[in-house]
Design an enzyme around this catalytic site. Structure first.
Site, PDB file in Angstrom:
ATOM      1  N   LYS A   1      -0.573   4.953   4.471  1.00 21.84           N
ATOM      2  CA  LYS A   1      -1.384   3.990   5.224  1.00 21.84           C
ATOM      3  C   LYS A   1      -1.078   3.814   6.459  1.00 21.84           C
ATOM      4  CE  LYS A   1      -4.123  -0.270   4.644  1.00 21.84           C
ATOM      5  NZ  LYS A   1      -5.356   0.297   5.067  1.00 21.84           N
TER       6      LYS A   1
ATOM      7  N   HIS B   1       0.827  -1.119  -0.073  1.00 22.46           N
ATOM      8  CA  HIS B   1      -0.091  -0.067   0.089  1.00 22.46           C
ATOM      9  C   HIS B   1       0.986   1.232  -0.159  1.00 22.46           C
ATOM     10  CE1 HIS B   1      -3.230  -2.647   1.224  1.00 22.46           C
ATOM     11  NE2 HIS B   1      -4.096  -1.911   0.714  1.00 22.46           N
TER      12      HIS B   1
END
Length: 232
Positions: A133, A129
């Protein structure tokens, strides 16, 4: 519908664009607690782990249906379900609202069930990600891991970045501008089976969230994306 966006970061702004395209109105764009939730017909929560429970419970207490895609707060999930049932509210939580990811969830469960008797294969997972995040592993990865554990009796837990007996290993990577990639690998001495979902942008997550909100409006109860998509 008049929609409250609880959390107005990149995801909230993408949801706003799609909601407006689908004929809805955004009445609240909340980055903090300074809002009146009863102005909205429904709320979409993509906030932070520390804010999610307060956002969701406030909606339920005020009879505003709410969907949440925030991850990292699930220690309060059972309490939220109980509150929703007590207040006869409406609530959907999903670790990922992408329509493609929810199909991937089903594929993952089915594959795990098929692989359960093939003891020569060891399973592992990798998720990648963007660097903004906050939680690791991702909520989507945890959902995938729990579904594997449920179907595959060789594992009873998951473990991040370290080997543990009977634990499914998950590697979490953070890379600039990656919306989300999840790969599950079954490896033996003779071959490897991989399944991967790769998000190209945030549009899929946002569209799924708006579709879920449209589906939830006017209903009572605690639901999942399986209900929204009519996946048995």
């Amino acid at each position: 519908m008049k929609i409250a966006l609880l959390g107005y970061g990149k995801m909230g702004k993408t949801i706003e664009q799609i909601a407006l395209q689908r004929g809805h109105t955004i009445v609240i764009k909340a980055k903090n607690n300074n809002y009146t939730i009863t102005e909205a017909d429904i709320a979409i929560d993509f906030s932070t782990p520390s804010a999610a429970y307060n956002n969701i419970s406030n909606c339920i207490e005020n009879n505003v249906p709410v969907i949440s895609g925030t991850t990292g707060w699930l220690e309060d999930y059972d309490k939220t379900v109980a509150l929703c049932q007590e207040k006869k509210g409406a609530f959907i939580y999903a670790s990922n609202f992408s329509l493609g990811v929810n199909v991937f969830f089903e594929l993952n469960s089915y594959l795990a069930k098929m692989m359960n008797t093939l003891k020569d294969y060891k399973v592992s997972m990798e998720e990648i990600h963007h660097t903004q995040k906050l939680d690791a592993p991702s909520g989507t990865a945890i959902t995938l891991a729990n579904d594997i554990i449920k179907e595959h009796t060789s594992y009873n837990s998951w473990s991040l970045e370290q080997e543990k007996e009977k634990a499914l290993p998950i590697t979490a990577k953070r890379t600039e501008d990656v919306p989300g990639t999840h790969s599950i690998t079954y490896k033996s001495d003779v071959d490897t089976i991989d399944i991967t979902h790769t998000a190209h942008n945030r549009q899929g997550f946002a569209l799924g969230a708006v579709i879920a909100a449209e589906w939830l409006y006017g209903k009572t109860g605690v639901f999942t994306m399986k209900d929204v998509l009519n996946i048995s």
